[in-house]
Design an enzyme around this catalytic site. Structure first.
Site, PDB file in Angstrom:
ATOM      1  N   ALA A  37       0.839  -1.205   0.000  1.00 17.47           N
ATOM      2  CA  ALA A  37       0.000   0.000   0.000  1.00 17.47           C
ATOM      3  C   ALA A  37       0.871   1.252   0.000  1.00 17.47           C
ATOM      4  O   ALA A  37       0.620   2.198  -0.753  1.00 17.47           O
ATOM      5  CB  ALA A  37      -0.923  -0.005   1.211  1.00 17.47           C
ATOM      6  N   TYR A  39       3.897   1.448  -1.058  1.00 16.60           N
ATOM      7  CA  TYR A  39       4.566   1.502  -2.365  1.00 16.60           C
ATOM      8  C   TYR A  39       3.637   2.146  -3.392  1.00 16.60           C
ATOM      9  O   TYR A  39       4.018   3.077  -4.102  1.00 16.60           O
ATOM     10  CB  TYR A  39       4.954   0.087  -2.795  1.00 16.60           C
ATOM     11  N   ASP A  40       2.398   1.654  -3.436  1.00 16.68           N
ATOM     12  CA  ASP A  40       1.448   2.173  -4.418  1.00 16.68           C
ATOM     13  C   ASP A  40       1.178   3.658  -4.209  1.00 16.68           C
ATOM     14  O   ASP A  40       1.064   4.419  -5.155  1.00 16.68           O
ATOM     15  CB  ASP A  40       0.127   1.392  -4.346  1.00 16.68           C
ATOM     16  N   SER A  85      28.171 -20.407 -25.112  1.00 14.18           N
ATOM     17  CA  SER A  85      27.426 -21.550 -24.610  1.00 14.18           C
ATOM     18  C   SER A  85      28.383 -22.317 -23.700  1.00 14.18           C
ATOM     19  O   SER A  85      29.548 -21.983 -23.588  1.00 14.18           O
ATOM     20  CB  SER A  85      26.930 -22.417 -25.757  1.00 14.18           C
ATOM     21  N   LEU A  86      27.868 -23.332 -23.030  1.00 10.04           N
ATOM     22  CA  LEU A  86      28.698 -24.102 -22.103  1.00 10.04           C
ATOM     23  C   LEU A  86      28.790 -25.532 -22.589  1.00 10.04           C
ATOM     24  O   LEU A  86      27.850 -26.056 -23.182  1.00 10.04           O
ATOM     25  CB  LEU A  86      28.062 -24.087 -20.706  1.00 10.04           C
ATOM     26  N   GLU A 118      26.442 -22.980  -9.228  1.00  5.70           N
ATOM     27  CA  GLU A 118      25.138 -22.319  -9.153  1.00  5.70           C
ATOM     28  C   GLU A 118      24.158 -23.124  -9.997  1.00  5.70           C
ATOM     29  O   GLU A 118      24.578 -23.889 -10.869  1.00  5.70           O
ATOM     30  CB  GLU A 118      25.234 -20.891  -9.696  1.00  5.70           C
ATOM     31  N   LYS A 120      21.741 -23.919 -13.019  1.00  4.13           N
ATOM     32  CA  LYS A 120      21.653 -23.422 -14.395  1.00  4.13           C
ATOM     33  C   LYS A 120      20.178 -23.104 -14.639  1.00  4.13           C
ATOM     34  O   LYS A 120      19.354 -24.005 -14.815  1.00  4.13           O
ATOM     35  CB  LYS A 120      22.163 -24.466 -15.380  1.00  4.13           C
ATOM     36  N   ASP A 122      16.704 -22.130 -16.189  1.00  6.09           N
ATOM     37  CA  ASP A 122      16.124 -22.458 -17.481  1.00  6.09           C
ATOM     38  C   ASP A 122      15.173 -21.341 -17.881  1.00  6.09           C
ATOM     39  O   ASP A 122      13.978 -21.383 -17.603  1.00  6.09           O
ATOM     40  CB  ASP A 122      15.378 -23.796 -17.377  1.00  6.09           C
ATOM     41  N   ARG A 141      20.031 -13.195 -26.144  1.00  7.85           N
ATOM     42  CA  ARG A 141      21.238 -13.919 -26.525  1.00  7.85           C
ATOM     43  C   ARG A 141      21.322 -14.073 -28.045  1.00  7.85           C
ATOM     44  O   ARG A 141      22.385 -13.951 -28.632  1.00  7.85           O
ATOM     45  CB  ARG A 141      21.241 -15.295 -25.867  1.00  7.85           C
ATOM     46  N   GLU A 178      19.889 -14.471 -16.552  1.00 10.60           N
ATOM     47  CA  GLU A 178      18.778 -15.239 -17.092  1.00 10.60           C
ATOM     48  C   GLU A 178      17.469 -14.614 -16.623  1.00 10.60           C
ATOM     49  O   GLU A 178      17.341 -14.251 -15.452  1.00 10.60           O
ATOM     50  CB  GLU A 178      18.907 -16.680 -16.562  1.00 10.60           C
ATOM     51  N   TYR A 230      24.410 -13.629 -13.645  1.00 13.98           N
ATOM     52  CA  TYR A 230      25.386 -14.699 -13.422  1.00 13.98           C
ATOM     53  C   TYR A 230      26.777 -14.408 -13.969  1.00 13.98           C
ATOM     54  O   TYR A 230      27.689 -15.181 -13.781  1.00 13.98           O
ATOM     55  CB  TYR A 230      24.870 -16.056 -13.916  1.00 13.98           C
ATOM     56  N   LYS A 298      32.124 -23.166 -12.454  1.00 13.40           N
ATOM     57  CA  LYS A 298      33.137 -22.289 -13.051  1.00 13.40           C
ATOM     58  C   LYS A 298      34.381 -22.249 -12.181  1.00 13.40           C
ATOM     59  O   LYS A 298      34.263 -22.257 -10.950  1.00 13.40           O
ATOM     60  CB  LYS A 298      32.602 -20.846 -13.144  1.00 13.40           C
ATOM     61  N   LYS A 322      24.194 -31.516 -16.499  1.00 12.79           N
ATOM     62  CA  LYS A 322      22.781 -31.528 -16.865  1.00 12.79           C
ATOM     63  C   LYS A 322      21.970 -32.529 -16.047  1.00 12.79           C
ATOM     64  O   LYS A 322      22.413 -33.658 -15.835  1.00 12.79           O
ATOM     65  CB  LYS A 322      22.644 -31.866 -18.366  1.00 12.79           C
ATOM     66  N   CYS A 456     -22.368 -38.085 -16.527  1.00 14.74           N
ATOM     67  CA  CYS A 456     -21.244 -38.382 -15.635  1.00 14.74           C
ATOM     68  C   CYS A 456     -20.808 -39.835 -15.849  1.00 14.74           C
ATOM     69  O   CYS A 456     -21.643 -40.743 -15.815  1.00 14.74           O
ATOM     70  CB  CYS A 456     -21.654 -38.173 -14.188  1.00 14.74           C
ATOM     71  N   CYS A 459     -21.909 -41.617 -12.246  1.00 17.68           N
ATOM     72  CA  CYS A 459     -23.287 -41.741 -11.748  1.00 17.68           C
ATOM     73  C   CYS A 459     -24.333 -41.451 -12.831  1.00 17.68           C
ATOM     74  O   CYS A 459     -25.523 -41.487 -12.559  1.00 17.68           O
ATOM     75  CB  CYS A 459     -23.503 -40.824 -10.550  1.00 17.68           C
ATOM     76  N   CYS A 474     -20.303 -32.613 -13.042  1.00 20.85           N
ATOM     77  CA  CYS A 474     -21.361 -33.581 -12.818  1.00 20.85           C
ATOM     78  C   CYS A 474     -22.370 -32.936 -11.877  1.00 20.85           C
ATOM     79  O   CYS A 474     -22.006 -32.350 -10.870  1.00 20.85           O
ATOM     80  CB  CYS A 474     -20.776 -34.844 -12.179  1.00 20.85           C
ATOM     81  N   CYS A 480     -23.438 -38.721  -6.475  1.00 18.50           N
ATOM     82  CA  CYS A 480     -22.378 -39.281  -7.317  1.00 18.50           C
ATOM     83  C   CYS A 480     -21.306 -39.905  -6.422  1.00 18.50           C
ATOM     84  O   CYS A 480     -20.705 -39.220  -5.590  1.00 18.50           O
ATOM     85  CB  CYS A 480     -21.766 -38.179  -8.182  1.00 18.50           C
TER      86      CYS A 480
HETATM   87  O1  JCF Z   1      21.873 -20.063 -15.412  1.00 19.15           O
HETATM   88  C1  JCF Z   1      22.291 -20.139 -16.540  1.00 19.15           C
HETATM   89  N1  JCF Z   1      21.489 -20.522 -17.493  1.00 19.15           N
HETATM   90  C2  JCF Z   1      23.719 -19.812 -16.847  1.00 19.15           C
HETATM   91  C3  JCF Z   1      24.182 -19.782 -18.162  1.00 19.15           C
HETATM   92  C4  JCF Z   1      24.575 -19.512 -15.796  1.00 19.15           C
HETATM   93  C5  JCF Z   1      25.889 -19.195 -16.045  1.00 19.15           C
HETATM   94  O2  JCF Z   1      26.698 -18.903 -15.035  1.00 19.15           O
HETATM   95  C6  JCF Z   1      26.401 -19.150 -17.375  1.00 19.15           C
HETATM   96  C7  JCF Z   1      25.523 -19.448 -18.438  1.00 19.15           C
HETATM   97  C8  JCF Z   1      26.037 -19.397 -19.722  1.00 19.15           C
HETATM   98  C9  JCF Z   1      27.354 -19.056 -19.917  1.00 19.15           C
HETATM   99  N2  JCF Z   1      27.688 -18.811 -17.591  1.00 19.15           N
HETATM  100  C10 JCF Z   1      28.168 -18.759 -18.848  1.00 19.15           C
HETATM  101  C11 JCF Z   1      29.550 -18.405 -19.037  1.00 19.15           C
END
Ligand code: JCF
Length: 725
Positions: A37, A39-40, A85-86, A118, A120, A122, A141, A178, A230, A298, A322, A456, A459, A474, A480
């Site tokens: 509140a 904040y608003d 990419s990794l 950490e 990864k 998605d 990206r 991300e 990240y 890393k 993965k 249904c 029943c 139903c 039922c």
């Molecule tokens: O969380 C991720 N998807 C993620 C992607 C985290 C990282 O530390 C990454 C990455 C992609 C490349 N680090 C690199 C260097």
């Protein structure tokens, strides 16, 4: 236009600083200070002032986060440093080999190396550029070299600072991370879209990527997106400015500058440290509340990172471990209609069993007929199934017409093109069906189509579908047996009446035999009759009767929840109990009285009102009371809520009570009880066997109570001797 006075300038500056700070605390630190509140109110005041004095509007003002005017497409933007990419690892042996390889290359013992680990995330990767502390550019990206400029969309994310905090940042800074959506928010967004016929996303990653590619930033602004940093980009030119020797120190710097970094971030040593981290994170994957597809490892030391360099398009100094995929392909074998506690018919997909995220899935929800039409499904289709966290697996898309069907079609000499379902044609039909509420759904051309029953399946009562909603119900009510069975399961469940030994299988039998029609019948069961059932010995029958006897002593919130009133969950039941104090007061309440209860809107109020106006419900309640069901009735009026606004976590075992009892007592004092520790947590109660939650609390400096301390506080608060902590 009038010139703003100094007083106005000061007010605007103060409001902006306060709002920026509130956003940072809320979205980055997870430690909100300001109420919504407040904040608003501040945001509205700032909007007013900026409207009155347009000269004061600045692109980095918190008011600008709602998004600017629609843009035409997105410009292609080249990344100054390519987005990498990794390389992947799918087994622990590959992690070991990774550590050994690095040790060999660096001519040292790999097990002495420090690694940053950490999750990864998605989601959708983006790169942000800050010049003199101001966000100037945000880019997807793309293919790693060139992405799309989506700056105005990214500016609507509250976890992306428009202006860096602190001071010592370089002239030009590039930060990568991300953009993701949490499960709870993703589900809520999709549920709403399903109801309103809006855009439904298959998974949080699609939702994040799709929301970022909206042409109108005002739409992006409504999506629950979150940015997690990240990587701080190391350009040769800026190296001199960012003087940190390790990646982990850079992450701390990013946090100070106003970015969110993942709380699971950890520095470990050697192959064992890396493997332990990956195992632990994998075990907790379903409980995180957001999608991850792996762990990122890393080398922490940046000098060593530079020494290791790159192979092709991936760094040598990092690897992604993965986990099993959360979306998998399988075949839709059949659709069965399940009748729920409230009569809602849910189509359940029967699938060719498939492993999704490490669990074998053979059933998945299809929500309702509207969803089947939206996906254009027919039996035999190849579909994708998504499962994440503890939620029910879902069919999220149709991949292609199945081989079975195309073979069928070939045999019949028809072409796929002629027979294939036309989504283009089905969509308007779906919209019409949703709007006008006829019972028969539109037919999508093709074989093996899926239709919703008009009676249904249990029943044979009529199926009702209200105008404008996709859910069919139903109309049999407690006539039922499916609804009766579900109502009884709910009544007996742990969080409701907690009847030990009355499992789902037994309830199925009791309903099948017609021994139990209403919850009251449960309390009339005799041990000698129960003992005649298959798999029920005399001992377990005696135990069940004893458990029923014990369950007669309950609490009002539990009883209200156990009644299974539509849309009355545990929290609403507790609010109703607290507000009305007695069951009689609740039963006599008018709709307007009900709407006065916290978190009760017109829909819930009308469900509660209607429930208590049904003669059979009142009868059952009277019977239950005459069979000896009791609870301590509270006097009317609000009890003190010294823990209102606090979130507590219970972990490990308690001796004097179950965790559920502890939870209820905390809730009665106004606290929320959560399953995981964050910086927002007020306190953690840790009994013997407490594990990672206790460790996390200690690491985050969250107060920890043992059982003795917890009991003392509880008693003090419950007796009203102590106002708050
Ligand atoms: O969380 C991720 N998807 C993620 C992607 C985290 C990282 O530390 C990454 C990455 C992609 C490349 N680090 C690199 C260097």
């Amino acid at each position: 236009m009038n010139q703003p006075e100094k007083k106005i300038l000061d007010e605007v500056a103060t409001l902006r600083a306060e709002l920026d700070d509130a956003n940072y605390r809320y979205y980055v630190l997870d430690e909100p200070r300001m109420t919504d509140a407040d904040y608003d109110r501040r945001l509205r005041r700032l909007q007013e002032l900026e409207e009155a004095y347009p000269k004061l509007v600045r692109p980095d003002s918190p008011t600008q986060r709602v998004g600017a005017a629609p843009a035409e497409g997105f410009p292609k933007v080249a990344h100054a440093v390519p987005m990498l990419s990794l390389n992947n690892a799918f087994a622990e042996a590959e992690l070991k080999a990774f550590v050994k390889r690095l040790g060999d290359r660096l001519e040292r013992d790999g097990d002495e190396l420090a690694f940053c680990c950490e999750p990864k995330l998605d989601g959708a990767a983006v790169s942000l550029v800050y010049e003199r502390g101001q966000l100037t550019s945000g880019v997807t990206r793309g293919d790693g070299r060139t992405g799309e400029g989506i700056t105005s969309n990214l500016k609507t994310l509250k976890s992306i600072p428009q202006k860096l905090r602190g001071k010592e940042w370089p002239e030009r800074l590039e930060v990568r991370g991300e953009v993701t959506m949490r499960h709870a928010e993703f589900e809520a967004m999709n549920d709403k879209a399903r109801e309103e016929g809006g855009k439904v996303f298959a998974n949080p990653r699609n939702a994040a990527a799709g929301s970022l590619r909206q042409l109108d930033p005002r739409i992006t602004a409504t999506r629950p997106l979150e940015f997690t940093a990240y990587q701080l980009v190391q350009e040769m030119a800026s190296l001199a400015n960012i003087d940190t020797p390790t990646h982990s120190e850079q992450m701390s710097l990013l946090r100070e500058w106003g970015f969110r970094v993942n709380p699971e971030f950890k520095v470990v040593k050697g192959a064992c440290g890396v493997i332990d981290y990956c195992r632990d994170l994998g075990e907790r994957r379903d409980a995180l509340g957001y999608d991850i597809d792996g762990a990122v490892i890393k080398v922490d030391n940046l000098r060593l990172q530079r020494e290791l360099g790159f192979v092709a398009r991936a760094p040598r100094w990092a690897i992604a471990y993965k986990y099993p995929a959360q979306e998998k392909q399988t075949t839709l074998k059949d659709v069965k209609w399940q009748v729920g506690r409230t009569g809602a018919l849910t189509p359940v997909a029967k699938l060719e069993p498939v492993e999704v995220g490490g669990v074998t899935v053979s059933n998945a929800t299809l929500h309702n007929m509207g969803e089947i039409l939206r996906l254009g499904l027919r039996i035999g289709d190849v579909v994708n199934v998504y499962r994440a966290g503890d939620v029910i697996p879902k069919v999220v898309r149709k991949v292609s017409p199945s081989r079975d069907i195309s073979r069928n079609l070939q045999r019949r000499g028809t072409s796929l093109r002629r027979q294939g379902p036309s989504l283009r044609r089905s969509r308007p039909a779906l919209r019409r069906w949703l709007k006008h509420g006829s019972r028969k759904p539109p037919v999508i051309a093709g074989l093996m189509r899926i239709t919703s029953p008009s009676r249904c399946p249990v029943c044979h009562s009529q199926i009702e579908r209200l105008k404008g909603v996709a859910v069919a119900r139903c109309s049999g009510g407690l006539y039922c047996s499916a609804q009766r069975r579900e109502a009884l399961k709910h009544f007996a469940s742990r969080r409701a009446m907690d009847i030990d030994g009355l499992g789902e299988k037994l309830i199925d039998q009791l309903v099948e035999l017609d021994w139990v029609k209403t919850p009251a019948d449960l309390f009339r069961l005799k041990a000698e009759d129960l003992a005649t059932l298959p798999r029920m010995a005399q001992k377990s029958s005696d135990n069940l009767v004893a458990a029923l006897e014990k369950a007669k002593q309950t609490t009002l919130p539990r009883f209200i929840f156990a009644l299974g009133i539509r849309e009355v969950g545990e929290a609403t039941a507790a609010n109703l109990a607290r507000h009305f104090g007695t069951l009689d007061a609740l039963m006599e309440a008018e709709v307007a009285d009900l709407e006065a209860v916290e978190d009760v809107g017109p829909v819930v109020a009308s469900h509660v009102y209607t429930f208590f106006r049904q003669p059979h419900n009142r009868e059952t309640i009277e019977e239950l009371r005459s069979l000896g069901l009791t609870w301590k009735e509270e006097v009317v009026g609000d009890r003190p809520q010294p823990l209102a606004g606090q979130t507590w976590v219970l972990t490990g075992t308690l001796e004097s009570m179950t965790r559920d009892e502890g939870k209820e007592r905390l809730q009665a004092l106004g606290a929320k009880v959560a399953g995981s520790v964050s910086k927002k947590t007020a306190a953690v109660v840790a009994g013997p066997g407490a594990g990672s939650k206790l460790a996390k609390a200690e690491q985050m400096g969250v107060p920890v109570l043992d059982e003795q301390g917890f009991l003392e506080r509880l008693e003090a608060w419950e007796s009203g001797k102590e106002a708050a902590q």
